[in-house]
Design a protein around this motif. Structure first.
Motif, PDB file in Angstrom:
ATOM      1  N   GLU A  44      41.075  33.342  26.199  1.00  0.00           N
ATOM      2  CA  GLU A  44      40.964  33.905  24.861  1.00  0.00           C
ATOM      3  C   GLU A  44      40.449  32.657  23.962  1.00  0.00           C
ATOM      4  O   GLU A  44      41.094  31.536  24.359  1.00  0.00           O
ATOM      5  N   LEU A  45      39.602  32.943  23.025  1.00  0.00           N
ATOM      6  CA  LEU A  45      39.534  31.762  22.048  1.00  0.00           C
ATOM      7  C   LEU A  45      39.171  32.370  20.801  1.00  0.00           C
ATOM      8  O   LEU A  45      39.141  33.441  20.492  1.00  0.00           O
ATOM      9  N   ARG A  46      39.254  31.257  19.719  1.00  0.00           N
ATOM     10  CA  ARG A  46      38.925  31.686  18.445  1.00  0.00           C
ATOM     11  C   ARG A  46      37.293  32.066  18.171  1.00  0.00           C
ATOM     12  O   ARG A  46      36.682  31.053  18.790  1.00  0.00           O
ATOM     13  N   GLU A  47      37.310  32.756  17.555  1.00  0.00           N
ATOM     14  CA  GLU A  47      35.719  33.278  17.292  1.00  0.00           C
ATOM     15  C   GLU A  47      34.889  32.108  16.862  1.00  0.00           C
ATOM     16  O   GLU A  47      33.528  31.881  16.976  1.00  0.00           O
ATOM     17  N   ASN A  48      35.440  31.289  15.911  1.00  0.00           N
ATOM     18  CA  ASN A  48      34.728  29.997  15.423  1.00  0.00           C
ATOM     19  C   ASN A  48      34.577  28.973  16.200  1.00  0.00           C
ATOM     20  O   ASN A  48      33.861  28.003  15.962  1.00  0.00           O
ATOM     21  N   ASN A  49      35.102  28.853  17.391  1.00  0.00           N
ATOM     22  CA  ASN A  49      34.965  27.810  18.468  1.00  0.00           C
ATOM     23  C   ASN A  49      33.698  28.155  19.168  1.00  0.00           C
ATOM     24  O   ASN A  49      33.650  28.642  20.632  1.00  0.00           O
ATOM     25  N   LYS A  50      32.526  27.854  18.447  1.00  0.00           N
ATOM     26  CA  LYS A  50      31.198  28.198  19.341  1.00  0.00           C
ATOM     27  C   LYS A  50      30.982  27.456  20.495  1.00  0.00           C
ATOM     28  O   LYS A  50      30.323  27.652  21.308  1.00  0.00           O
ATOM     29  N   THR A  51      31.321  26.215  20.405  1.00  0.00           N
ATOM     30  CA  THR A  51      31.200  25.082  21.569  1.00  0.00           C
ATOM     31  C   THR A  51      31.867  25.656  22.675  1.00  0.00           C
ATOM     32  O   THR A  51      31.319  25.815  23.836  1.00  0.00           O
ATOM     33  N   ALA A  52      33.149  26.295  22.535  1.00  0.00           N
ATOM     34  CA  ALA A  52      33.828  26.720  23.796  1.00  0.00           C
ATOM     35  C   ALA A  52      33.061  28.181  24.097  1.00  0.00           C
ATOM     36  O   ALA A  52      32.900  28.225  25.477  1.00  0.00           O
ATOM     37  N   LEU A  53      32.878  28.906  23.332  1.00  0.00           N
ATOM     38  CA  LEU A  53      32.024  30.034  23.569  1.00  0.00           C
ATOM     39  C   LEU A  53      30.909  29.927  24.366  1.00  0.00           C
ATOM     40  O   LEU A  53      30.798  30.675  25.457  1.00  0.00           O
ATOM     41  N   ASN A  54      30.034  28.931  24.158  1.00  0.00           N
ATOM     42  CA  ASN A  54      28.757  28.874  24.719  1.00  0.00           C
ATOM     43  C   ASN A  54      28.985  28.259  26.356  1.00  0.00           C
ATOM     44  O   ASN A  54      28.300  28.586  26.921  1.00  0.00           O
ATOM     45  N   LEU A  55      30.007  27.257  26.054  1.00  0.00           N
ATOM     46  CA  LEU A  55      30.485  26.711  27.785  1.00  0.00           C
ATOM     47  C   LEU A  55      31.184  28.162  28.800  1.00  0.00           C
ATOM     48  O   LEU A  55      30.411  27.892  29.582  1.00  0.00           O
ATOM     49  N   TYR A  56      31.620  28.707  28.121  1.00  0.00           N
ATOM     50  CA  TYR A  56      32.421  29.874  28.859  1.00  0.00           C
ATOM     51  C   TYR A  56      31.135  30.878  29.280  1.00  0.00           C
ATOM     52  O   TYR A  56      31.101  31.158  30.544  1.00  0.00           O
ATOM     53  N   GLN A  57      30.375  30.977  28.177  1.00  0.00           N
ATOM     54  CA  GLN A  57      29.200  32.040  28.711  1.00  0.00           C
ATOM     55  C   GLN A  57      28.364  31.439  29.733  1.00  0.00           C
ATOM     56  O   GLN A  57      28.039  32.114  30.590  1.00  0.00           O
ATOM     57  N   LYS A  58      28.064  30.252  29.588  1.00  0.00           N
ATOM     58  CA  LYS A  58      27.328  29.315  30.458  1.00  0.00           C
ATOM     59  C   LYS A  58      27.833  29.363  31.982  1.00  0.00           C
ATOM     60  O   LYS A  58      27.112  29.433  33.159  1.00  0.00           O
ATOM     61  N   VAL A  59      29.243  29.547  31.923  1.00  0.00           N
ATOM     62  CA  VAL A  59      29.857  29.465  33.414  1.00  0.00           C
ATOM     63  C   VAL A  59      30.271  30.901  33.804  1.00  0.00           C
ATOM     64  O   VAL A  59      30.672  30.869  35.066  1.00  0.00           O
ATOM     65  N   GLY A  60      29.583  31.908  33.145  1.00  0.00           N
ATOM     66  CA  GLY A  60      29.852  33.336  33.835  1.00  0.00           C
ATOM     67  C   GLY A  60      30.798  34.088  32.900  1.00  0.00           C
ATOM     68  O   GLY A  60      31.210  35.169  33.628  1.00  0.00           O
ATOM     69  N   PHE A  61      31.455  33.671  31.973  1.00  0.00           N
ATOM     70  CA  PHE A  61      32.376  34.679  31.195  1.00  0.00           C
ATOM     71  C   PHE A  61      31.791  35.605  30.412  1.00  0.00           C
ATOM     72  O   PHE A  61      30.532  35.047  29.818  1.00  0.00           O
ATOM     73  N   GLY A  62      31.909  36.718  30.409  1.00  0.00           N
ATOM     74  CA  GLY A  62      31.462  37.697  29.337  1.00  0.00           C
ATOM     75  C   GLY A  62      32.482  38.234  28.345  1.00  0.00           C
ATOM     76  O   GLY A  62      33.846  38.009  28.588  1.00  0.00           O
TER      77      GLY A  62
END
Length: 85
Positions: A44-62
Motif C-alpha cells: 500500500e502506498l500514498r497516492e501522491n507518491n508517484k515515484t514509488a507508484l512508477n517503480l511498483y508498476q514497472k516491476v509488475g504490480f497492478g
C-alpha cells in the motif's frame, strides 16, 4: 515483510537518498520475488507518491483498489498486488 503460505505483504522498502534512481529498490524487489516465487505480493502506498507508484508498476504490480481518506491527513491509499510469474 509478512509472509503467509500464499502471500507476502511488503511493509516498507527504502533506499538512502544517495542510492535513489540507481536500481537498488528494483534489485531488492526482484530479490524478494526470487525468494518467494509462487506467492502474491501486496503493498500500500500514498497516492501522491508517484515515484514509488512508477517503480511498483514497472516491476509488475497492478492497482487493486484505492482507499479515500485512508491516512489521518486525508490522503488516499493505493493498494497494489503482484501475482507470481
Amino acid at each position: 515483510i509478512c509472509e503467509t503460505p500464499w502471500e507476502v505483504e511488503i511493509f516498507r522498502i527504502a533506499t538512502l537518498p544517495n542510492y535513489h534512481r540507481l536500481g537498488v529498490a528494483t534489485f531488492l524487489l526482484h530479490s524478494l520475488f526470487q525468494e518467494f516465487p509462487r506467492k502474491d505480493f501486496f503493498l500500500e502506498l500514498r497516492e501522491n507518491n508517484k515515484t514509488a507508484l512508477n517503480l511498483y508498476q514497472k516491476v509488475g504490480f497492478g492497482i487493486l483498489e484505492t482507499r479515500k481518506n485512508y491516512y489521518p491527513n486525508g490522503e488516499t491509499a493505493i493498494l497494489m498486488k503482484r501475482k507470481p510469474n
